[in-house]
Each structure stands twice: as structure tokens, then as C-alpha cells.
Write a protein that holds these residues in place. Structure first.
Motif, PDB file in Angstrom:
ATOM      1  N   GLU A 198      12.530  26.476  38.523  1.00 42.15           N
ATOM      2  CA  GLU A 198      13.508  26.275  37.459  1.00 42.15           C
ATOM      3  C   GLU A 198      14.283  24.977  37.660  1.00 42.15           C
ATOM      4  N   ILE A 199      14.534  24.600  38.904  1.00 44.93           N
ATOM      5  CA  ILE A 199      15.269  23.361  39.167  1.00 44.93           C
ATOM      6  C   ILE A 199      14.435  22.152  38.767  1.00 44.93           C
ATOM      7  N   GLN A 253      12.060  22.019  36.595  1.00 44.33           N
ATOM      8  CA  GLN A 253      11.953  22.004  35.136  1.00 44.33           C
ATOM      9  C   GLN A 253      13.233  21.485  34.498  1.00 44.33           C
ATOM     10  N   SER A 254      14.373  21.878  35.053  1.00 43.39           N
ATOM     11  CA  SER A 254      15.655  21.386  34.536  1.00 43.39           C
ATOM     12  C   SER A 254      15.794  19.887  34.790  1.00 43.39           C
ATOM     13  N   SER A 289      13.756  18.069  32.226  1.00 40.19           N
ATOM     14  CA  SER A 289      14.390  18.021  30.904  1.00 40.19           C
ATOM     15  C   SER A 289      15.501  16.978  30.839  1.00 40.19           C
ATOM     16  N   LYS A 290      16.011  16.567  32.002  1.00 41.64           N
ATOM     17  CA  LYS A 290      17.052  15.543  32.061  1.00 41.64           C
ATOM     18  C   LYS A 290      16.486  14.146  32.337  1.00 41.64           C
ATOM     19  N   SER A 321      20.423  27.883  39.318  1.00 35.74           N
ATOM     20  CA  SER A 321      19.616  26.671  39.143  1.00 35.74           C
ATOM     21  C   SER A 321      20.324  25.622  38.287  1.00 35.74           C
ATOM     22  N   SER A 322      21.030  26.044  37.245  1.00 32.95           N
ATOM     23  CA  SER A 322      21.713  25.082  36.364  1.00 32.95           C
ATOM     24  C   SER A 322      22.829  24.358  37.106  1.00 32.95           C
ATOM     25  N   THR A 334      21.206  21.931  39.602  1.00 33.18           N
ATOM     26  CA  THR A 334      20.605  20.801  38.901  1.00 33.18           C
ATOM     27  C   THR A 334      21.659  19.796  38.474  1.00 33.18           C
ATOM     28  N   THR A 348      21.566  15.976  39.632  1.00 37.66           N
ATOM     29  CA  THR A 348      21.450  14.954  38.591  1.00 37.66           C
ATOM     30  C   THR A 348      22.596  13.960  38.657  1.00 37.66           C
TER      31      THR A 348
END
Length: 457
Positions: free
Chosen positions: A126-127, A129-130, A133-134, A395-396, A399, A403
Motif C-alpha cells: 500500500e505504501i 502504491q501511494s 500515486s504521488k 500507510s497513508s 507515505t 513524500t
């Protein structure tokens, strides 16, 4: 006249059978029947053979195909989304396959995540993938001995301990090849048992699986080859749990390939108490039953993970000699690793550091985080609301920290390697140069093929 007199019959006394007098007066020879002995011997031998065959079949259930087909859909999907890379850890051994999962644009900042012992890239799906997406290229690898990477290697020959079942199979194979009475005939002819010849034959044909044990030196070789193969350098490195001790050597030897380092609840010892997997019966219960492994994870690693997430980690840890490989790597960990000395060394001192630490586990863990922040005074220190395995439930949040940290640096530049120009293309360039149209032709060629010497982001 002869007188015939009848002898008075002796009075017969009835003696109960089984009494001492009966045995003394009427001894009856008992005939020994060999049938019961051979009957029971055959039964016992058959049961023992069946047991050995069953154990042998059970121990050989490491076929990659059958193991993969038994996986839950989430794990199979994770494998389908990734790829494998061959690396050479030792020159005298066959290459091994390393599984890599990635997401996001390749021509962007590269964040490579290295897991600790007992985990795999599946925990960070999930990390990455996040991150993708960024606009960040997230890469998570399975260190050899973990996840979908090779956990064991085939070793040919040599005098190694292979266990009782393995020796029984070797003897059976030798009997099939040489015959039942081969050793007996040799002993009759020479007077000696051909022990040395038997051992030599066994060792020359022996095929055994050896668990892959990964230390800091082996990890450095794996990381170097994976990063070179994928063209990731320079990278932003994220080290979780015991990955710090495994990857520290590579960082010290390759500081030019590292843009930044993020330590995520990093410690010398893994949060999962792997030492319990040494104990017979207990290890079978923990790896054999979901509820037992869930209790262990909830007690030491995370209380926020779902049963399906924990089950996936149990399956990956148990399958294909995973337990043996992880325990072998645990023995190779440098438990005397000094994080302050490492962080303040000349090689690491110039690399930006970030420490992401849990504030929810316990007071003891919070105090250890303070010690890490004091040891790495130049590091950015932030806390998260998860546990020591926060990568799936938080995960959010993680991330966001990664980031923000990565985006604070200038964009990485990579040198494009010079490749030979195809003959036909070179002819066109020469003709264009002769015709005075050099700039236009060269510019079009570079844009179309991306070859030649230049800089790109």
C-alpha cells in the motif's frame, strides 16, 4: 492252576490344570511356531515404512508451483504485480531470484523499501502504491530467504547433515542401484564392509536444500545488484525494523548511491520474537495455526492488523523453508551494532536522515526512540500513531512523511549511459552532417531513441 490276580488300579487324583503338580507329573513339550513372530515383524516393518514414506512426502512439499497455487488471492495478486531478478551472492553458488514490487513512474525519485526479518514486500504494497500515486517510484524488495524470493538453494555433493529421513532415502537409492546383497558380497570377498565407498557414493550424488542465510555482507551484494539492474541509483532508502542492521554495510560502502535514509521503527533486534521458532512444538503451533500466530503478532508487533494480513505473513514465513532461512539470518545479525557510530561515520554523516517512530507502543519503546534521536542528532525525528509494524494500518500517514522528506531535496539527475549507435542510423547522421543539416538530424535522433551522451531526470 494258575491264579490270575488283577493289579489294583492306582487311584487317580484329579489335579487342577496349571497347578505345580500338574506341570511336574505331566510335562508336555511345547512346539514353537514361528508364524506369529514373522506376522508381527511384517506388520511393524510395513507400518514403519509407511511412516517414513509419509514423512518423506511431507518434507518434500516445497514444490514452488503447488505452494503458489495454495496461496490466497491477495498474495498471488501481489506476486503477479511484481517481478524477479537474478542476483549472484557467492561466486561458487548458483544465482538466486529476488522478488521486487514497484509502483509509480520510473523516471522520478526512487524510494526503495527494505523490510526486516519476518516480513516481506507484501507488507509495504500500500505504501509503494501511494508513493506511485504521488509521482514517486516506490520499490519494495523481498530479501533472499523472505517473501517470494528464493529461501533455499540446491547443494550438490559434500558431507552434510541431512537428517534421518534423508539418509533412509539415500540407503534405499543405493540398494536400488547396487542391489540388496552388494555390501554383503563385498564383505565376503574382501572381509571388510565397504563403508568408505558407500559414503563416497552418497556424497557424490547427494542433493539437499540449504536455507539461505543473509547477513549484512550478503545484503549489500543483493542491494547493489538489484539497484544496478533496475537502474535506481541514487535512491532514497527506507529501512524498517531489523533492516538497519542488514543494510548498514551497503550504505557505508555506497554513500554516493544514497540520497536519503528513513529509519522506520528501526532496531537491531526484530520486533517479532523469532527465537520462539527455535522451540519444537511451539514453532509448529505458531506457524501451523492462524490464531496462535495472530496472538504473537498482536503481542509484539501490531494490534491493528487484520486476520487476513497476519495470515499472509504467516504463510510466507512458513512456506518453502522460510522459517529456517529467517532463523539463519537472525544468527548473522550484528547484535553489537552501534547506531551512533554508524550515523556519525564519514560515509553516512553527509546523508540526510529521517527517523519515523511509534509513540503508541510503550514507554520503553518511546525511550528507545529518544536514544536513537540523540544518537543521530542531525536526523529529522517524527512520530506516528501506529505500532512497530505500522506499514499496513498507517500507510497513508507513513507515505506522507516519506513524500515530504523526499520532496524537500532537488530532483535527482541520472547519467544516461552511452550506447553504440546502429549502423543505419549512423549513416543517416553522416549524410545529414555532410548536407549541413547536422543539428536537425542529431536532435531528432536523440529525441526519438534517447541514445547518446546526455543528462536526464
Amino acid at each position: 492252576m494258575a491264579i490270575i490276580t488283577e493289579e489294583e488300579e492306582e487311584t487317580k487324583t484329579l489335579v487342577p490344570p496349571g497347578s505345580k503338580e500338574s506341570i511336574t507329573k505331566n510335562p508336555k513339550p511345547q512346539s514353537e511356531n514361528p508364524f506369529p513372530f514373522w506376522f508381527y515383524f511384517t506388520i511393524i516393518f510395513s507400518l514403519a515404512t509407511l511412516l517414513f514414506v509419509s514423512i518423506s512426502l511431507y518434507s518434500s512439499q516445497n514444490d514452488p508451483r503447488s505452494w503458489f497455487l495454495s496461496l490466497p488471492p491477495a498474495l498471488r495478486q501481489h506476486y503477479s504485480d511484481g517481478r524477479t531478478i537474478k542476483v549472484q551472492v557467492n561466486p561458487d553458488e548458483l544465482p538466486i531470484e529476488v522478488f521486487v514490487a514497484e509502483s509509480g513512474p520510473a523516471q522520478s525519485e526512487n524510494v526503495i523499501i527494505v523490510h526486516g526479518l519476518g516480513l516481506s514486500s507484501y507488507a509495504f504494497r500500500e505504501i509503494i502504491q501511494s508513493l506511485g500515486s504521488k509521482g514517486i517510484h516506490g520499490v519494495a524488495i523481498d530479501l533472499p530467504g523472505n517473501g517470494f524470493s528464493d529461501k533455499s538453494m540446491v547443494v550438490v555433493g559434500g558431507d552434510r547433515e541431512i537428517g534421518f529421513v534423508g539418509r533412509v532415502k539415500e540407503v534405499y537409492g543405493l540398494i536400488q542401484e547396487k542391489g540388496v546383497f552388494w555390501a554383503f558380497d563385498h564383505m565376503v570377498e574382501t572381509g571388510d564392509l565397504p563403508y568408505e565407498e558407500i559414503i563416497k557414493l552418497q556424497n557424490s550424488k547427494r542433493r539437499s536444500l540449504k536455507a539461505i542465510e543473509l547477513g549484512s555482507e550478503e545484503t549489500a551484494k543483493v542491494l547493489s545488484q538489484v539497484i544496478d539492474t533496475l537502474g535506481l541509483s541514487p535512491v532514497h532508502l527506507v529501512l524498517h525494523d531489523s533492516a538497519l542492521g542488514l543494510a548498514s554495510n551497503w550504505v557505508s560502502e555506497n554513500p554516493q548511491s544514497v540520497r536519503s535514509i528513513t529509519l522506520l521503527d528501526s532496531s537491531i533486534n526484530p520486533s517479532l520474537p523469532l527465537w520462539v521458532l527455535h522451540i519444537p512444538v511451539i514453532r509448529e503451533v505458531l506457524l501451523g495455526f492462524s490464531f496462535a500466530f495472530k496472538m504473537l503478532v498482536s503481542l509484539r508487533c501490531s494490534k491493528d492488523m487484520t486476520l487476513s494480513q497476519i495470515e499472509a505473513h504467516r504463510i510466507l514465513l512458513k512456506g518453502r523453508n522460510g522459517r529456517e532461512a529467517v532463523l539463519g539470518s537472525l544468527k548473522k545479525l550484528n547484535h553489537s551494532f552501534d547506531i551512533a557510530q554508524w550515523g556519525n561515520s564519514d560515509a553516512v554523516n553527509g546523508i540526510p536522515l529521517q527517523v519515523i517512530w511509534s509513540k503508541q507502543v510503550s514507554d520503553v519503546w518511546s525511550e528507545e526512540g529518544e536514544l536513537v534521536s540523540k544518537a543521530l542528532r542531525k536526523a529529522k525525528f517524527v512520530t506516528h500513531s501506529g505500532s512497530r509494524w505500522p506499514q499496513e494500518s498507517k500507510s497513508s500517514e507513513l507515505t506522507g512523511y516519506i513524500t515530504d522528506f523526499v520532496s524537500a531535496f532537488p530532483i535527482s539527475f541520472k547519467r544516461v549511459s552511452e550506447e553504440p549507435i546502429p549502423e543505419k542510423v549512423q549513416k543517416i547522421l553522416d549524410e545529414a552532417k555532410a548536407g549541413g543539416d547536422h543539428d536537425h538530424a542529431h536532435t531528432g535522433y536523440t529525441d526519438a531513441y534517447g541514445l547518446g551522451e546526455g543528462w536526464t531526470t
